[in-house]
Design a protein around this motif. Structure first.
Motif, PDB file in Angstrom:
ATOM      1  N   LEU A 134      10.175   6.131   0.451  1.00 24.41           N
ATOM      2  CA  LEU A 134      11.136   6.923  -0.324  1.00 24.41           C
ATOM      3  C   LEU A 134      11.276   6.372  -1.742  1.00 24.41           C
ATOM      4  O   LEU A 134      11.363   7.131  -2.715  1.00 24.41           O
ATOM      5  CB  LEU A 134      12.495   6.929   0.381  1.00 24.41           C
ATOM      6  CG  LEU A 134      12.556   7.683   1.710  1.00 24.41           C
ATOM      7  CD1 LEU A 134      13.931   7.486   2.365  1.00 24.41           C
ATOM      8  CD2 LEU A 134      12.284   9.174   1.498  1.00 24.41           C
ATOM      9  N   ALA A 135      11.308   5.044  -1.862  1.00 24.54           N
ATOM     10  CA  ALA A 135      11.382   4.442  -3.199  1.00 24.54           C
ATOM     11  C   ALA A 135      10.152   4.791  -4.017  1.00 24.54           C
ATOM     12  O   ALA A 135      10.241   5.083  -5.213  1.00 24.54           O
ATOM     13  CB  ALA A 135      11.536   2.924  -3.076  1.00 24.54           C
ATOM     14  N   SER A 136       9.007   4.785  -3.369  1.00 22.34           N
ATOM     15  CA  SER A 136       7.772   5.134  -4.061  1.00 22.34           C
ATOM     16  C   SER A 136       7.827   6.562  -4.589  1.00 22.34           C
ATOM     17  O   SER A 136       7.445   6.836  -5.740  1.00 22.34           O
ATOM     18  CB  SER A 136       6.590   4.966  -3.101  1.00 22.34           C
ATOM     19  OG  SER A 136       5.386   5.312  -3.743  1.00 22.34           O
ATOM     20  N   ALA A 137       8.329   7.494  -3.757  1.00 21.19           N
ATOM     21  CA  ALA A 137       8.455   8.883  -4.207  1.00 21.19           C
ATOM     22  C   ALA A 137       9.398   8.984  -5.401  1.00 21.19           C
ATOM     23  O   ALA A 137       9.096   9.643  -6.405  1.00 21.19           O
ATOM     24  CB  ALA A 137       8.945   9.765  -3.065  1.00 21.19           C
ATOM     25  N   SER A 144      15.057  12.341  -9.214  1.00 19.02           N
ATOM     26  CA  SER A 144      14.195  11.257  -8.758  1.00 19.02           C
ATOM     27  C   SER A 144      14.876   9.899  -8.931  1.00 19.02           C
ATOM     28  O   SER A 144      14.800   9.036  -8.046  1.00 19.02           O
ATOM     29  CB  SER A 144      12.873  11.279  -9.531  1.00 19.02           C
ATOM     30  OG  SER A 144      12.172  12.484  -9.308  1.00 19.02           O
ATOM     31  N   TYR A 145      15.538   9.714 -10.061  1.00 17.02           N
ATOM     32  CA  TYR A 145      16.239   8.446 -10.287  1.00 17.02           C
ATOM     33  C   TYR A 145      17.389   8.280  -9.297  1.00 17.02           C
ATOM     34  O   TYR A 145      17.648   7.172  -8.807  1.00 17.02           O
ATOM     35  CB  TYR A 145      16.752   8.382 -11.723  1.00 17.02           C
ATOM     36  CG  TYR A 145      15.718   7.903 -12.714  1.00 17.02           C
ATOM     37  CD1 TYR A 145      15.843   6.684 -13.354  1.00 17.02           C
ATOM     38  CD2 TYR A 145      14.597   8.678 -13.028  1.00 17.02           C
ATOM     39  CE1 TYR A 145      14.895   6.237 -14.261  1.00 17.02           C
ATOM     40  CE2 TYR A 145      13.643   8.247 -13.926  1.00 17.02           C
ATOM     41  CZ  TYR A 145      13.795   7.019 -14.542  1.00 17.02           C
ATOM     42  OH  TYR A 145      12.847   6.588 -15.426  1.00 17.02           O
ATOM     43  N   ALA A 146      18.088   9.381  -9.000  1.00 13.56           N
ATOM     44  CA  ALA A 146      19.182   9.295  -8.025  1.00 13.56           C
ATOM     45  C   ALA A 146      18.655   8.918  -6.645  1.00 13.56           C
ATOM     46  O   ALA A 146      19.248   8.093  -5.936  1.00 13.56           O
ATOM     47  CB  ALA A 146      19.924  10.631  -7.970  1.00 13.56           C
ATOM     48  N   LEU A 147      17.530   9.509  -6.242  1.00 11.08           N
ATOM     49  CA  LEU A 147      16.920   9.166  -4.954  1.00 11.08           C
ATOM     50  C   LEU A 147      16.518   7.694  -4.913  1.00 11.08           C
ATOM     51  O   LEU A 147      16.667   7.024  -3.887  1.00 11.08           O
ATOM     52  CB  LEU A 147      15.680  10.045  -4.716  1.00 11.08           C
ATOM     53  CG  LEU A 147      14.780   9.653  -3.537  1.00 11.08           C
ATOM     54  CD1 LEU A 147      15.518   9.813  -2.213  1.00 11.08           C
ATOM     55  CD2 LEU A 147      13.493  10.490  -3.539  1.00 11.08           C
ATOM     56  N   THR A 148      16.036   7.182  -6.025  1.00  8.79           N
ATOM     57  CA  THR A 148      15.561   5.803  -6.067  1.00  8.79           C
ATOM     58  C   THR A 148      16.687   4.813  -5.811  1.00  8.79           C
ATOM     59  O   THR A 148      16.473   3.759  -5.196  1.00  8.79           O
ATOM     60  CB  THR A 148      14.891   5.521  -7.419  1.00  8.79           C
ATOM     61  OG1 THR A 148      13.837   6.472  -7.625  1.00  8.79           O
ATOM     62  CG2 THR A 148      14.298   4.125  -7.460  1.00  8.79           C
ATOM     63  N   VAL A 149      17.891   5.121  -6.272  1.00 11.83           N
ATOM     64  CA  VAL A 149      19.032   4.226  -6.014  1.00 11.83           C
ATOM     65  C   VAL A 149      19.200   4.015  -4.510  1.00 11.83           C
ATOM     66  O   VAL A 149      19.291   2.871  -4.025  1.00 11.83           O
ATOM     67  CB  VAL A 149      20.328   4.796  -6.614  1.00 11.83           C
ATOM     68  CG1 VAL A 149      21.522   3.924  -6.234  1.00 11.83           C
ATOM     69  CG2 VAL A 149      20.222   4.899  -8.136  1.00 11.83           C
ATOM     70  N   LEU A 150      19.243   5.104  -3.753  1.00  8.98           N
ATOM     71  CA  LEU A 150      19.439   5.021  -2.306  1.00  8.98           C
ATOM     72  C   LEU A 150      18.244   4.363  -1.622  1.00  8.98           C
ATOM     73  O   LEU A 150      18.400   3.560  -0.695  1.00  8.98           O
ATOM     74  CB  LEU A 150      19.669   6.417  -1.733  1.00  8.98           C
ATOM     75  CG  LEU A 150      20.874   7.176  -2.290  1.00  8.98           C
ATOM     76  CD1 LEU A 150      20.922   8.586  -1.714  1.00  8.98           C
ATOM     77  CD2 LEU A 150      22.169   6.429  -1.984  1.00  8.98           C
ATOM     78  N   ALA A 151      17.039   4.688  -2.087  1.00  5.11           N
ATOM     79  CA  ALA A 151      15.835   4.162  -1.450  1.00  5.11           C
ATOM     80  C   ALA A 151      15.713   2.657  -1.636  1.00  5.11           C
ATOM     81  O   ALA A 151      15.378   1.927  -0.690  1.00  5.11           O
ATOM     82  CB  ALA A 151      14.602   4.868  -2.011  1.00  5.11           C
ATOM     83  N   VAL A 152      15.993   2.160  -2.840  1.00  6.90           N
ATOM     84  CA  VAL A 152      15.888   0.721  -3.075  1.00  6.90           C
ATOM     85  C   VAL A 152      16.946  -0.034  -2.270  1.00  6.90           C
ATOM     86  O   VAL A 152      16.693  -1.125  -1.752  1.00  6.90           O
ATOM     87  CB  VAL A 152      15.992   0.407  -4.580  1.00  6.90           C
ATOM     88  CG1 VAL A 152      16.022  -1.107  -4.824  1.00  6.90           C
ATOM     89  CG2 VAL A 152      14.823   1.027  -5.336  1.00  6.90           C
ATOM     90  N   PHE A 161       0.825  -1.203   0.000  1.00 10.51           N
ATOM     91  CA  PHE A 161       0.000   0.000   0.000  1.00 10.51           C
ATOM     92  C   PHE A 161       0.863   1.259   0.000  1.00 10.51           C
ATOM     93  O   PHE A 161       0.605   2.213  -0.743  1.00 10.51           O
ATOM     94  CB  PHE A 161      -0.921  -0.012   1.221  1.00 10.51           C
ATOM     95  CG  PHE A 161      -1.784   1.218   1.346  1.00 10.51           C
ATOM     96  CD1 PHE A 161      -2.779   1.481   0.421  1.00 10.51           C
ATOM     97  CD2 PHE A 161      -1.598   2.112   2.387  1.00 10.51           C
ATOM     98  CE1 PHE A 161      -3.579   2.609   0.530  1.00 10.51           C
ATOM     99  CE2 PHE A 161      -2.388   3.239   2.508  1.00 10.51           C
ATOM    100  CZ  PHE A 161      -3.381   3.484   1.579  1.00 10.51           C
ATOM    101  N   VAL A 162       1.923   1.280   0.810  1.00 14.97           N
ATOM    102  CA  VAL A 162       2.831   2.429   0.858  1.00 14.97           C
ATOM    103  C   VAL A 162       3.519   2.619  -0.493  1.00 14.97           C
ATOM    104  O   VAL A 162       3.673   3.747  -0.979  1.00 14.97           O
ATOM    105  CB  VAL A 162       3.869   2.259   1.983  1.00 14.97           C
ATOM    106  CG1 VAL A 162       4.986   3.290   1.863  1.00 14.97           C
ATOM    107  CG2 VAL A 162       3.197   2.379   3.342  1.00 14.97           C
ATOM    108  N   LEU A 163       3.944   1.512  -1.100  1.00 16.62           N
ATOM    109  CA  LEU A 163       4.597   1.596  -2.415  1.00 16.62           C
ATOM    110  C   LEU A 163       3.676   2.251  -3.433  1.00 16.62           C
ATOM    111  O   LEU A 163       4.100   3.107  -4.223  1.00 16.62           O
ATOM    112  CB  LEU A 163       4.996   0.198  -2.891  1.00 16.62           C
ATOM    113  CG  LEU A 163       5.673   0.123  -4.261  1.00 16.62           C
ATOM    114  CD1 LEU A 163       7.037   0.794  -4.242  1.00 16.62           C
ATOM    115  CD2 LEU A 163       5.789  -1.319  -4.731  1.00 16.62           C
ATOM    116  N   TYR A 164       2.405   1.883  -3.425  1.00 15.12           N
ATOM    117  CA  TYR A 164       1.460   2.442  -4.375  1.00 15.12           C
ATOM    118  C   TYR A 164       0.992   3.836  -3.982  1.00 15.12           C
ATOM    119  O   TYR A 164       0.783   4.704  -4.831  1.00 15.12           O
ATOM    120  CB  TYR A 164       0.245   1.519  -4.510  1.00 15.12           C
ATOM    121  CG  TYR A 164       0.519   0.215  -5.207  1.00 15.12           C
ATOM    122  CD1 TYR A 164       1.705  -0.005  -5.897  1.00 15.12           C
ATOM    123  CD2 TYR A 164      -0.414  -0.810  -5.186  1.00 15.12           C
ATOM    124  CE1 TYR A 164       1.948  -1.203  -6.540  1.00 15.12           C
ATOM    125  CE2 TYR A 164      -0.191  -2.013  -5.828  1.00 15.12           C
ATOM    126  CZ  TYR A 164       0.995  -2.212  -6.511  1.00 15.12           C
ATOM    127  OH  TYR A 164       1.231  -3.398  -7.146  1.00 15.12           O
TER     128      TYR A 164
END
Length: 405
Positions: free
Chosen positions: A304-307, A279-287, A250-253
């Motif tokens: 954070l990955a969702s964002a 956004s792509y740079a943030l996703t690296v750290l979040a995943v 749910f959080v991911l969506y």
């Protein structure tokens, strides 16, 4: 409020609501996976094959529907495809046959594929090319994604997989909303016609579009990999059982609700490409945090990955349409369909690695993909849009001056 504003806001609101009903069925397939595993004892690979079946047909067919909408307006596709998408998911839990389950979710994927290019074309015309308005249109789809695990859990926990026909209800509502949106948008204003003619006179930039599509494909593999397995992974990492798994999905969506609207507004201020790259740079750290963070902190990194995954969502659509102004339907079919569905094609590989090793090992390679997407985006330039569509590339200034914001 001006007449022009009213003429745009009502159709966009209806389209966004209909989009929510359609994308329930994209989110519902992943939400059904834990129940297929528990009730039918599917392996990880077999479960990910269900996600693949929903994505495979869509990946092939959606660009074809996009090409058709470049040649002819097909507004009737919106309500019809909504009903088809809902019917497939509604039948997925009926019976015990794995082959029939695959067929049912494939039919749902066909409906979803038929919907998106035409809906994106209509939304672009109604929104006059506004990034913010397209963000609201995309928000509807992301809210549908977010609602899917809650809706599926409520139905399946109560009645088991045999209760899946109840999942057809959003499709009925969505078809009615789509029909109402088409009636509201039936008569284009002079501003809409002028913007359409100006965009059609633009020049297609295929190299930039293909690099953008590659980045969208990287994002898709990460998103589908997480959406297919985050529920099971959260159960393992937190020890919180079904509640923890459903909450993680749910959080991911749900991050799409905030991220998509924020993306449009941030792009208006800072430009689309800078926002997408960050956004792509943030996703690296979040995943990385999702894969390795201990205990309940996993849910923070899922947020954070969702964002990071959702902020560029609507911007991918408008960038693709602006790189191919003569082929808006094709661009929408690829950015919303083919590139996005790449994630579904990679899903069985993630599942096979998880069966052979562990879910953590299978999810770890997802960390590198947003970095690859960032590299593809690094040297892209903002499309040079016609003045009639926007005041300057990457902004809604022209729309604002025309009273559209």
């Amino acid at each position: 409020m001006s007449t022009n504003q009213t003429s745009r806001i009502r159709p966009i609101t209806l389209l966004s609501s209909g989009h929510a009903c359609v994308d329930v069925y994209q989110g519902a397939v992943a939400a059904l996976v834990p129940f297929f595993v528990s009730e039918r004892a599917y392996t990880y690979a077999a479960a990910s094959g269900i996600v693949l079946a929903a994505s495979l047909l869509s990946s092939v067919v959606q660009p074809l529907f996009g090409a058709l909408t470049d040649r002819w307006a097909l507004p009737w596709l919106l309500p019809v495809s909504t009903l088809v998408g809902g019917a497939g998911v509604a039948l997925a839990g009926v019976g015990d046959s794995y082959a029939l389950t695959l067929l049912a979710v494939a039919v749902s994927g066909l409906g979803v594929a038929a919907y998106h290019p035409e809906a994106a074309r209509v939304a672009r015309e109604v929104s006059r090319g506004s990034h913010t308005a397209m963000g609201w249109f995309s928000l509807g789809g992301n809210l549908g994604f977010a609602a899917a695990p809650l809706l599926v859990s409520a139905v399946i926990v109560t009645g088991g997989l045999g209760a899946s026909p109840l999942l057809a209800v959003p499709a009925l509502a969505g078809a009615a909303l789509c029909a109402a949106a088409l009636r509201a948008a039936r008569r284009p204003t002079p501003a809409t016609a002028a913007a359409r003619a100006s965009l059609a006179a633009g020049r297609d930039d295929w190299p930039s579009f293909l690099r953008l599509s590659g980045a969208v494909g990287c994002r898709s593999i990460v998103f589908v990999g997480l959406s297919a397995f985050i529920s099971l992974y959260a159960r393992q990492r937190t020890g919180g059982g079904d509640l923890s798994g459903t909450a993680a999905l749910f959080v991911l969506y749900l991050g799409g609700a905030v991220g998509t609207v924020a993306g449009g507004r941030l792009a208006t201020r800072f430009g689309r490409l800078p926002v997408v790259r960050w956004s792509y740079a943030l996703t690296v750290l979040a995943v990385a945090g999702v894969v390795y963070a201990p205990g309940p902190s996993l849910h923070l990194f899922v947020a954070l990955a969702s964002a990071g995954l959702y902020v560029p969502f609507s911007l991918h659509i408008t960038l693709g349409q602006d790189y191919l102004p003569r082929r808006v339907g094709t661009a929408s079919g690829v950015t919303l369909g083919l590139a996005v569905s790449v994630g579904g094609l990679a899903g069985p590989l993630v599942g096979a690695v998880a069966d052979a090793t562990s879910l953590q090992t299978a999810l770890a390679p997802l960390i590198a993909l947003p970095a690859l997407g960032w590299l593809l985006l690094r040297t892209l330039r903002e499309p040079g849009l016609p003045h009639a569509a926007t005041g300057r590339p990457g902004s809604d200034a022209g729309a604002a001056r025309a009273g559209h914001e």
